[in-house]
Write a protein that holds these residues in place. Structure first.
Motif, PDB file in Angstrom:
ATOM      1  N   VAL B 216      43.547  37.874  34.256  1.00 16.05           N
ATOM      2  CA  VAL B 216      44.005  37.957  32.877  1.00 16.05           C
ATOM      3  C   VAL B 216      42.844  37.934  31.884  1.00 16.05           C
ATOM      4  N   LEU B 217      41.714  37.301  32.264  1.00 16.44           N
ATOM      5  CA  LEU B 217      40.583  37.195  31.333  1.00 16.44           C
ATOM      6  C   LEU B 217      39.879  38.537  31.146  1.00 16.44           C
ATOM      7  N   ASN B 218      40.116  39.504  32.045  1.00 12.62           N
ATOM      8  CA  ASN B 218      39.481  40.808  31.911  1.00 12.62           C
ATOM      9  C   ASN B 218      40.238  41.733  30.978  1.00 12.62           C
ATOM     10  N   TRP B 219      41.431  41.355  30.587  1.00 17.04           N
ATOM     11  CA  TRP B 219      42.239  42.270  29.797  1.00 17.04           C
ATOM     12  C   TRP B 219      41.730  42.363  28.375  1.00 17.04           C
ATOM     13  N   PHE B 220      42.084  43.460  27.723  1.00 15.80           N
ATOM     14  CA  PHE B 220      41.525  43.744  26.399  1.00 15.80           C
ATOM     15  C   PHE B 220      42.131  42.908  25.277  1.00 15.80           C
ATOM     16  N   PHE B 221      43.241  42.215  25.545  1.00 14.31           N
ATOM     17  CA  PHE B 221      43.828  41.505  24.410  1.00 14.31           C
ATOM     18  C   PHE B 221      42.955  40.341  23.956  1.00 14.31           C
ATOM     19  N   ILE B 286      49.879  48.595  28.685  1.00 13.62           N
ATOM     20  CA  ILE B 286      48.809  49.384  29.300  1.00 13.62           C
ATOM     21  C   ILE B 286      47.493  49.184  28.560  1.00 13.62           C
ATOM     22  N   LEU B 287      47.548  49.182  27.221  1.00 17.66           N
ATOM     23  CA  LEU B 287      46.308  49.173  26.448  1.00 17.66           C
ATOM     24  C   LEU B 287      45.691  47.784  26.367  1.00 17.66           C
ATOM     25  N   PHE B 288      46.539  46.750  26.245  1.00 17.09           N
ATOM     26  CA  PHE B 288      45.988  45.426  25.986  1.00 17.09           C
ATOM     27  C   PHE B 288      46.244  44.426  27.107  1.00 17.09           C
ATOM     28  N   LEU B 289      47.281  44.647  27.909  1.00 14.44           N
ATOM     29  CA  LEU B 289      47.670  43.641  28.895  1.00 14.44           C
ATOM     30  C   LEU B 289      47.435  44.117  30.326  1.00 14.44           C
ATOM     31  N   GLY B 290      46.517  45.083  30.493  1.00 20.61           N
ATOM     32  CA  GLY B 290      46.096  45.433  31.844  1.00 20.61           C
ATOM     33  C   GLY B 290      47.065  46.252  32.670  1.00 20.61           C
ATOM     34  N   GLY B 291      48.074  46.868  32.090  1.00 28.83           N
ATOM     35  CA  GLY B 291      48.948  47.773  32.831  1.00 28.83           C
ATOM     36  C   GLY B 291      49.489  47.172  34.115  1.00 28.83           C
ATOM     37  N   TRP B 292      49.190  47.850  35.231  1.00 31.65           N
ATOM     38  CA  TRP B 292      49.736  47.404  36.514  1.00 31.65           C
ATOM     39  C   TRP B 292      48.867  46.331  37.170  1.00 31.65           C
ATOM     40  N   LEU B 293      47.768  45.891  36.492  1.00 33.10           N
ATOM     41  CA  LEU B 293      46.863  44.918  37.122  1.00 33.10           C
ATOM     42  C   LEU B 293      47.496  43.531  37.151  1.00 33.10           C
ATOM     43  N   SER B 294      47.048  42.750  38.129  1.00 32.32           N
ATOM     44  CA  SER B 294      47.596  41.410  38.285  1.00 32.32           C
ATOM     45  C   SER B 294      46.891  40.427  37.355  1.00 32.32           C
ATOM     46  N   PRO B 295      47.627  39.481  36.773  1.00 30.51           N
ATOM     47  CA  PRO B 295      46.985  38.489  35.909  1.00 30.51           C
ATOM     48  C   PRO B 295      46.257  37.408  36.702  1.00 30.51           C
ATOM     49  N   VAL B 296      46.497  37.343  38.035  1.00 34.36           N
ATOM     50  CA  VAL B 296      45.936  36.246  38.833  1.00 34.36           C
ATOM     51  C   VAL B 296      44.495  36.585  39.205  1.00 34.36           C
ATOM     52  N   PRO B 297      43.532  35.711  38.897  1.00 33.16           N
ATOM     53  CA  PRO B 297      42.148  35.972  39.305  1.00 33.16           C
ATOM     54  C   PRO B 297      42.031  35.983  40.824  1.00 33.16           C
ATOM     55  N   LEU B 298      41.126  36.818  41.317  1.00 36.67           N
ATOM     56  CA  LEU B 298      40.950  36.969  42.766  1.00 36.67           C
ATOM     57  C   LEU B 298      40.609  35.634  43.419  1.00 36.67           C
ATOM     58  N   VAL B 299      39.708  34.852  42.764  1.00 38.09           N
ATOM     59  CA  VAL B 299      39.260  33.571  43.336  1.00 38.09           C
ATOM     60  C   VAL B 299      40.459  32.641  43.529  1.00 38.09           C
ATOM     61  N   LEU B 300      41.290  32.572  42.508  1.00 39.81           N
ATOM     62  CA  LEU B 300      42.450  31.675  42.557  1.00 39.81           C
ATOM     63  C   LEU B 300      43.417  32.105  43.655  1.00 39.81           C
ATOM     64  N   ALA B 301      43.681  33.427  43.727  1.00 36.06           N
ATOM     65  CA  ALA B 301      44.627  33.932  44.720  1.00 36.06           C
ATOM     66  C   ALA B 301      44.129  33.650  46.130  1.00 36.06           C
ATOM     67  N   GLU B 302      42.803  33.776  46.337  1.00 36.73           N
ATOM     68  CA  GLU B 302      42.270  33.523  47.669  1.00 36.73           C
ATOM     69  C   GLU B 302      42.285  32.050  48.014  1.00 36.73           C
ATOM     70  N   SER B 303      42.054  31.207  47.003  1.00 37.60           N
ATOM     71  CA  SER B 303      41.985  29.773  47.291  1.00 37.60           C
ATOM     72  C   SER B 303      43.358  29.213  47.641  1.00 37.60           C
ATOM     73  N   ILE B 304      44.438  29.820  47.119  1.00 39.42           N
ATOM     74  CA  ILE B 304      45.760  29.327  47.514  1.00 39.42           C
ATOM     75  C   ILE B 304      46.329  30.135  48.678  1.00 39.42           C
ATOM     76  N   GLY B 305      45.496  31.029  49.242  1.00 42.07           N
ATOM     77  CA  GLY B 305      45.885  31.744  50.456  1.00 42.07           C
ATOM     78  C   GLY B 305      46.884  32.866  50.238  1.00 42.07           C
ATOM     79  N   LEU B 306      47.010  33.379  49.009  1.00 40.44           N
ATOM     80  CA  LEU B 306      47.931  34.496  48.746  1.00 40.44           C
ATOM     81  C   LEU B 306      47.165  35.644  48.092  1.00 40.44           C
ATOM     82  N   PRO B 307      46.225  36.280  48.845  1.00 40.73           N
ATOM     83  CA  PRO B 307      45.371  37.292  48.191  1.00 40.73           C
ATOM     84  C   PRO B 307      46.154  38.467  47.625  1.00 40.73           C
TER      85      PRO B 307
END
Lengths: 206, 375
Positions: B216-221, B286-307
């Motif tokens: 979510v931190l990478n999004w343009f909003f 699409i323009l501000f909230l990352g379209g189809w991208l996931s809001p979950v950071p990769l590090v967080l998703a991997e640390s809880i085992g749900l990549p």
């Protein structure tokens, strides 16, 4: 004569609509219909530009002329009470001058086209189609901000001056206007407007 | 799985081959590829428009339900289970109602106006990307295309107001025209910010430039927050939704531009308004909230085992879209209608200066190492 393939078919269809709409603009009896036909003419010429692979110009034409200029134009035309019969009364007296100007215009355009095409004997190779990843928009942007940066900036400044001048010429404050500065509206507190008075609910018996 | 899908694919390929052969027989070798291309595009268009129309129908139900709950009511619950058949009943009712054309109306324009209102709202979907591969026409300047096409929607409203030959309708049309032209400028400037940050006019590339490890931190909003607000509010104004719905303004001008319309012609205006609302919400996502991208950071998703949580998915787009659309309804339930001069002031004197200042700030910011949104 080029063979009739799909592109030429589209070209002739769009051109027919364009010419028809343009003729309609000047012959229509109702100014609103004229303005709407002009919108149609702009839109079809945008279609022709797309066919010439000038997609940025085509989109800009629709965005600026169809989406903004003509809306404001219609806005004004709809509110005017124009009596076209009165305007048409002088048609014949203006015809010679108008005809002369039109003939001159046609002559000039024909001359340019003639000198252009006669140079290579009316035989012209079709330009090679551009590659699929060619970005018309990027090329235009690059040119405007490098080669043509001064003309572009000067045009922008002239437009800015025109905006300021138009507003300065027409802006007037009417004395009877009840306009209140929004900042002052927001500043208002209860004590500015309401005064709570403490008084007995009944008149005391004498 | 394959046992079900394979016969279907084979049947589809067979039907397509049969269609191709018959088209060649009818139109000849020269025109057949174009005709086939047109048929294929038509099928793809139906794949977008039919679900969109269903979404519009159920958005009206969701609006009535949500506003009902906000106002501590139940909302529609009579037709079908939980009121779920209400939009179908509404559609049927509008279909069978008489279309009344006023005696003094300009007939051709009166009939064509609702179509002109709906057409741009549908045409804009041609370039909207639902996922990296799922887009009908992946054109280079798709953001500009959307701006151009949506700016034509106002003609339906103006022509409706003028052709009705009614004072209420005419005033509604004038209000709407002035409002849409004003807010389009602020909206355009907000989009300039987006294309500065994304370095592209292509919607798919704009989404991909918001891709990154931090979700979510990478999004343009975040860097474009003023533009995000301006775009969202201008979107509400552009679609003539409350609190900017002075073009309808029931309390002053009855129903504004569509006061003379009935039956299906009225329904088309309704469809256009809701389709536009969904379009603006999709663009916002699409323009501000990352379209189809996931809001979950990769590090967080991997640390809880749900990549898989960090992977892009069309479902995220629908989720974001749903939240933005619901906020449109929330606005309607919350705010009283703006006064007309306040609308104009907000558009011209607040939004346009804000966006111009932030474009300059953004341009300077992007030259410094503090700009961390580069790919």
């Amino acid at each position: 004569m080029a063979e009739l393939n799909f592109q030429t078919f589209i070209f002739y269809a769009f051109s027919a609509v364009l010419v028809g709409a343009s003729v309609g603009v000047i012959t229509s009896r109702n100014p609103v219909h004229s303005a709407l036909l002009l919108v149609l003419a702009f839109f079809t010429s945008a279609g022709l530009w797309i066919q010439l692979q000038a997609e940025f110009l085509a989109i800009a034409l629709v965005l600026v002329y169809v989406g903004a200029v003509m809306v404001l134009f219609l806005f004004v035309v709809m509110m005017l009470d124009i009596n076209l019969e009165k305007l048409r009364k002088d048609f014949w007296s203006y015809l010679p001058v108008g005809g002369l100007v039109a003939a001159l215009l046609v002559l000039e355009m024909g001359w340019i086209l003639w000198s252009h095409f006669s140079a290579d004997g009316f035989q012209r190779e079709e330009p090679a189609p551009l590659p699929a990843d060619y970005s018309n928009t990027k090329q235009l942007g690059r040119l405007i901000y490098t080669v043509y940066v001064y003309p572009f900036e000067i045009a922008a400044v002239i437009l800015l001056v025109a905006i300021v001048a138009a507003i300065a010429l027409t802006l007037r404050h009417r004395k009877e206007s009840k306009y209140i500065d929004p900042a002052r509206q927001v500043e208002v507190r209860r004590k500015d407007r309401v005064r709570i008075v403490s008084m007995a609910s009944e008149k005391k018996p004498d | 799985m394959n046992a079900v899908v394979l016969p279907l694919v084979n049947a589809g390929a067979w039907a397509w081959g049969l269609l191709g052969a018959s088209v060649v027989a009818v139109f000849g070798q020269d025109f057949a590829p174009y005709v086939l291309y047109a048929i294929k595009t038509l099928i793809l268009i139906m794949c977008i428009v039919v679900p969109l129309m269903l979404c519009v129908a159920y958005l009206t139900l969701w609006e009535r339900k949500l506003i009902g709950w906000i106002q501590v009511r139940i909302g529609p619950n009579r037709v079908g289970p939980l009121g779920l058949l209400q939009p179908i009943a509404d559609g049927l009712k509008l279909l069978v109602k008489e279309i009344i054309i006023p005696a003094g109306a300009s007939k051709f324009l009166f009939v064509i106006a609702p179509m002109l209102a709906l057409m741009p709202a549908l045409a804009a979907w041609a370039v909207v990307p639902f996922s990296p591969e799922l887009v009908l026409a992946n054109i280079d300047a798709s953001l500009l295309y959307i701006l151009a096409i949506t700016s034509m929607g106002v003609y339906g409203i103006i022509i409706a107001g003028w052709a009705s030959n009614s004072k209420y309708a005419f005033i509604g049309a004038l209000r709407s025209a002035a409002q849409i032209v004003s807010y389009e400028i602020a909206m355009g400037f907000a989009l300039v910010g987006v294309l500065m940050a994304a370095q592209s006019l292509n919607l798919g590339e704009i989404v991909m430039s918001q891709d990154g490890r931090y979700g979510v931190l990478n999004w343009f909003f975040i860097p474009l927050f003023p533009f995000f607000l301006v775009y969202l509010i201008s979107g509400v104004a552009e679609t003539n939704r409350a609190p900017f719905d002075v073009a309808e303004g029931e309390s002053e001008i009855v129903a504004g531009f569509h006061v003379e319309y009935s039956g299906m012609t009225f329904a088309l205006f309704f469809l256009a308004e809701y389709a536009n609302m969904i379009l603006v919400s999709t663009l916002c996502s699409i323009l501000f909230l990352g379209g189809w991208l996931s809001p979950v950071p990769l590090v967080l998703a991997e640390s809880i085992g749900l990549p898989w949580l960090a992977a892009g998915n069309i479902g995220w787009l629908f989720l974001k879209l749903f939240m933005v659309v619901s906020s449109f309804l929330w606005f309607r339930a919350t705010f009283p209608r703006y006064r007309y001069d306040q609308i104009m002031r907000l558009g011209w004197k607040v939004f346009i200066p804000v966006t111009i200042v932030w474009i300059v700030v953004l341009g300077a910011w992007m030259q410094t190492p503090l700009w961390v949104w580069w790919k």
